[in-house]
Scaffold this motif. Sequence first.
Motif, PDB file in Angstrom:
ATOM      1  N   LEU A 117      -7.166  10.006  -3.008  1.00 34.74           N
ATOM      2  CA  LEU A 117      -6.639   9.908  -1.650  1.00 34.74           C
ATOM      3  C   LEU A 117      -7.442   8.917  -0.819  1.00 34.74           C
ATOM      4  CD1 LEU A 117      -4.448  11.182   0.150  1.00 34.74           C
ATOM      5  CD2 LEU A 117      -6.095  12.928   0.787  1.00 34.74           C
ATOM      6  N   SER A 118      -8.747   8.863  -1.042  1.00 35.53           N
ATOM      7  CA  SER A 118      -9.606   7.956  -0.282  1.00 35.53           C
ATOM      8  C   SER A 118      -9.239   6.491  -0.518  1.00 35.53           C
ATOM      9  CB  SER A 118     -11.066   8.196  -0.648  1.00 35.53           C
ATOM     10  OG  SER A 118     -11.261   8.059  -2.049  1.00 35.53           O
ATOM     11  N   GLU A 119      -8.736   6.165  -1.727  1.00 36.12           N
ATOM     12  CA  GLU A 119      -8.329   4.787  -2.003  1.00 36.12           C
ATOM     13  C   GLU A 119      -7.142   4.392  -1.136  1.00 36.12           C
ATOM     14  OE1 GLU A 119      -7.904   3.690  -6.156  1.00 36.12           O
ATOM     15  OE2 GLU A 119      -9.063   5.449  -6.736  1.00 36.12           O
ATOM     16  N   PHE A 120      -6.181   5.302  -1.021  1.00 40.06           N
ATOM     17  CA  PHE A 120      -5.000   5.041  -0.188  1.00 40.06           C
ATOM     18  C   PHE A 120      -5.410   4.799   1.260  1.00 40.06           C
ATOM     19  CE2 PHE A 120      -1.674   7.370   2.430  1.00 40.06           C
ATOM     20  CZ  PHE A 120      -0.894   6.246   2.621  1.00 40.06           C
ATOM     21  N   VAL A 121      -6.262   5.670   1.796  1.00 40.88           N
ATOM     22  CA  VAL A 121      -6.699   5.550   3.185  1.00 40.88           C
ATOM     23  C   VAL A 121      -7.479   4.246   3.388  1.00 40.88           C
ATOM     24  CG1 VAL A 121      -8.129   6.594   4.978  1.00 40.88           C
ATOM     25  CG2 VAL A 121      -6.728   8.045   3.510  1.00 40.88           C
ATOM     26  N   PHE A 122      -8.348   3.915   2.437  1.00 39.11           N
ATOM     27  CA  PHE A 122      -9.152   2.700   2.548  1.00 39.11           C
ATOM     28  C   PHE A 122      -8.268   1.460   2.572  1.00 39.11           C
ATOM     29  CE2 PHE A 122     -11.379  -0.857   0.512  1.00 39.11           C
ATOM     30  CZ  PHE A 122     -12.487  -0.973   1.342  1.00 39.11           C
ATOM     31  N   GLU A 123      -7.275   1.404   1.695  1.00 36.87           N
ATOM     32  CA  GLU A 123      -6.453   0.201   1.596  1.00 36.87           C
ATOM     33  C   GLU A 123      -5.464   0.071   2.738  1.00 36.87           C
ATOM     34  OE1 GLU A 123      -4.849  -0.707  -2.218  1.00 36.87           O
ATOM     35  OE2 GLU A 123      -6.851  -0.963  -3.080  1.00 36.87           O
TER      36      GLU A 123
ATOM     37  N   VAL B  25       0.833  -1.209   0.000  1.00 31.95           N
ATOM     38  CA  VAL B  25       0.000   0.000   0.000  1.00 31.95           C
ATOM     39  C   VAL B  25       0.863   1.252   0.000  1.00 31.95           C
ATOM     40  CG1 VAL B  25      -1.752   1.287   1.279  1.00 31.95           C
ATOM     41  CG2 VAL B  25      -1.884  -1.208   1.159  1.00 31.95           C
ATOM     42  N   LEU B  26       1.836   1.303   0.911  1.00 30.67           N
ATOM     43  CA  LEU B  26       2.700   2.478   0.990  1.00 30.67           C
ATOM     44  C   LEU B  26       3.582   2.602  -0.253  1.00 30.67           C
ATOM     45  CD1 LEU B  26       3.799   2.393   4.741  1.00 30.67           C
ATOM     46  CD2 LEU B  26       2.211   3.967   3.650  1.00 30.67           C
ATOM     47  N   GLY B  27       4.051   1.472  -0.765  1.00 26.55           N
ATOM     48  CA  GLY B  27       4.897   1.513  -1.957  1.00 26.55           C
ATOM     49  C   GLY B  27       4.169   2.116  -3.146  1.00 26.55           C
ATOM     50  N   LYS B  28       2.869   1.843  -3.253  1.00 23.84           N
ATOM     51  CA  LYS B  28       2.090   2.429  -4.354  1.00 23.84           C
ATOM     52  C   LYS B  28       1.898   3.928  -4.148  1.00 23.84           C
ATOM     53  CE  LYS B  28      -2.222   1.914  -6.959  1.00 23.84           C
ATOM     54  NZ  LYS B  28      -3.413   1.080  -7.201  1.00 23.84           N
ATOM     55  N   ALA B  29       1.547   4.342  -2.933  1.00 25.53           N
ATOM     56  CA  ALA B  29       1.348   5.770  -2.662  1.00 25.53           C
ATOM     57  C   ALA B  29       2.645   6.551  -2.758  1.00 25.53           C
ATOM     58  CB  ALA B  29       0.731   5.962  -1.281  1.00 25.53           C
ATOM     59  N   LEU B  30       3.781   5.867  -2.592  1.00 25.32           N
ATOM     60  CA  LEU B  30       5.088   6.534  -2.625  1.00 25.32           C
ATOM     61  C   LEU B  30       5.813   6.342  -3.950  1.00 25.32           C
ATOM     62  CD1 LEU B  30       6.303   5.520   0.948  1.00 25.32           C
ATOM     63  CD2 LEU B  30       5.893   7.856   0.156  1.00 25.32           C
ATOM     64  N   HIS B  31       5.118   5.877  -4.960  1.00 21.16           N
ATOM     65  CA  HIS B  31       5.776   5.627  -6.250  1.00 21.16           C
ATOM     66  C   HIS B  31       6.288   6.949  -6.831  1.00 21.16           C
ATOM     67  CE1 HIS B  31       6.650   4.046 -10.220  1.00 21.16           C
ATOM     68  NE2 HIS B  31       6.423   2.836  -9.747  1.00 21.16           N
ATOM     69  N   PRO B  32       7.529   6.982  -7.329  1.00 18.52           N
ATOM     70  CA  PRO B  32       8.061   8.230  -7.906  1.00 18.52           C
ATOM     71  C   PRO B  32       7.234   8.767  -9.070  1.00 18.52           C
ATOM     72  CG  PRO B  32       9.836   6.648  -7.520  1.00 18.52           C
ATOM     73  CD  PRO B  32       8.553   5.916  -7.291  1.00 18.52           C
ATOM     74  N   ASP B  33       6.569   7.889  -9.809  1.00 18.54           N
ATOM     75  CA  ASP B  33       5.718   8.309 -10.924  1.00 18.54           C
ATOM     76  C   ASP B  33       4.306   8.565 -10.401  1.00 18.54           C
ATOM     77  OD1 ASP B  33       4.221   8.672 -13.195  1.00 18.54           O
ATOM     78  OD2 ASP B  33       4.830   6.802 -14.167  1.00 18.54           O
ATOM     79  N   PRO B  34       3.810   9.817 -10.440  1.00 22.99           N
ATOM     80  CA  PRO B  34       2.481  10.094  -9.882  1.00 22.99           C
ATOM     81  C   PRO B  34       1.358   9.293 -10.533  1.00 22.99           C
ATOM     82  CG  PRO B  34       3.316  11.980 -11.141  1.00 22.99           C
ATOM     83  CD  PRO B  34       4.451  11.023 -10.975  1.00 22.99           C
ATOM     84  N   SER B  35       1.511   8.910 -11.799  1.00 30.65           N
ATOM     85  CA  SER B  35       0.464   8.145 -12.464  1.00 30.65           C
ATOM     86  C   SER B  35       0.343   6.730 -11.906  1.00 30.65           C
ATOM     87  CB  SER B  35       0.738   8.073 -13.966  1.00 30.65           C
ATOM     88  OG  SER B  35       1.909   7.319 -14.236  1.00 30.65           O
TER      89      SER B  35
END
Length: 573
Positions: A525-531, A509-519
């Motif tokens: 934001l709600s998806e990150f919090v939910f997961e 989860v964190l690795g996806k939210a912290l990916h260097p490529d914003p796409s």
Amino acid sequence: MPSQLAISLGQHSDRGRKPANQDFHGACVPADAQLASKGIAIALADGISSSEVSHIASETAVASFLSDYFCTSDAWSVKQSAQRVLVAINSWLHAQTRHSPHRYDRDRGYVCTFSALVLKSASAHLFHVGDARIYRLRDGGLEQLTEDHRVRVSADTSYLGRALGIDRHLEIDYRTLPLAVGDLFLLATDGVYEHIGARDAAQLVAEHGDDLDLAARWIVERALANGSDDNLTAQLVRIDSLPEQAVDDVQRQLGELALPPLLEPRMQFDGYRIVRELHISSRSHVHLAVDEASGATVALKTPSLDLRGDPAYLERFLLEEWIARRLDNPHVVKACPPPRERRYLYTVSEFIDGQTMTQWMLDHPQPDLETVRGIVEQIARGLRAFHRLEMLHQDLRPQNLMIDATGTLKIIDFGSTRVAGLAERNAPGTQDNLLGTAAYTAPEYFLGEAGTPRSDQYSLAVIAYQLLSGRLPYGADVARARTTAAQKRLCYQPLRHAQRDIPAWIDEVLGKALHPDPSRRYAELSEFVFELRQPNPAFLNRARPPLLERNPLLFWKGLSLLLASAVVALLLR
């Protein structure tokens, strides 16, 4: 005083050879404050001849747009404001058709074409659906700026491919152009442009340029004389002057307010009694103060002594309060309305009796996962209040987060916040992407790219990672990665190396939210919090660590057994 946006406007409409006029047009030139924040709006709608209620649709579309657009938030961009209004109008028109006898025949329902021109600062914003047209007249020639949404089946048969109210979903063309003094725009329905050439229209404008109402009338009458059998409407808009810069309340205050003195405890200052110093930095001084009239305790913020000669900094300083007044969220620090006229340059906000997240992290070096989830969810609620108004905080970090005595977390310090509606106005200090603290800044900023809500998502994910591990996900490498290739080499360090009892899927989860490529980050934001609470099943399958990490003893026992079996097999040979 800098010049303001000013136009000359001419309009004329005629039913022509038809029994009724189904066209509708209008314009709104607001007073000074909204002229700077929202601009000038001109709109034109054309009803379709197959519908007996199309004139209601065209009138509703224009009247609603010209009123509702100016009721949208002045923090929104023109595109956001106009599209939100048009989607609402389209939904209403479509619903009227669905509840009418013509629910299965959209060509007889509440349908119309729509074209609008919004002039703000030094830009023109075009919104278009249908087959009316917007032209620009320059150097004696007409340039068509919109595309007709008419589908032609044969030489004498065609139908509208897109229009307001024709479908539940609206697809509207949007375009923005720079303005120049002397630019002239023509908005016209098909009853006009199909029966008058570009050269004739340009000549009529040149002959009657001093009276644009008369020029519009002549254009309509020429088209009628040339055989037009439809309703005819023409609008002419000429740019007479452009603003040198955005003039608003913030800049007015800069010219009227004196710089405050150095504040000291027990000092009387502009109706406040200074209690003590709360925070002093190179960018601002914050003091606890009491309003002597009401007895309310507030936080009073004054400009840094070192930057008082920088006009852009002072404007940004006052802009913080402008932003805070437009945000109403329990997780965002609240601005206090001025109880009296101010004489000095300062801002006032609610006093938060608590500590910064930086101090909280020192006091709680290893918070449990549930506590971190609660913190992240509170920050996310505050960030969504920014994003709903097309604002980006851009400097989310522990020092800019406060936790009060009740455990409520609040976002503070809007010195780097970008407001879409202000960025369009080219005002100093509102257009640049202002970087926050490098360790928490999204990688795309270091490439010179504009931020998005995913940039704030990255900063929030850094804080979550730091809470769980005590370190930063990429260390100081992000600030040094100034190319796309360098950012692709950034390596996420899994949390399972932090000697904490944390589920392995949290890393996914964190690795996806912290990916260097914003796409590659979460779309919302709600998806990150939910997961963070409900993991994606795909993450559960990928996140299972190898046996060596889960049970080293079992791994080495198994390996030893395998080797022993191999030795026995060799001996038996």
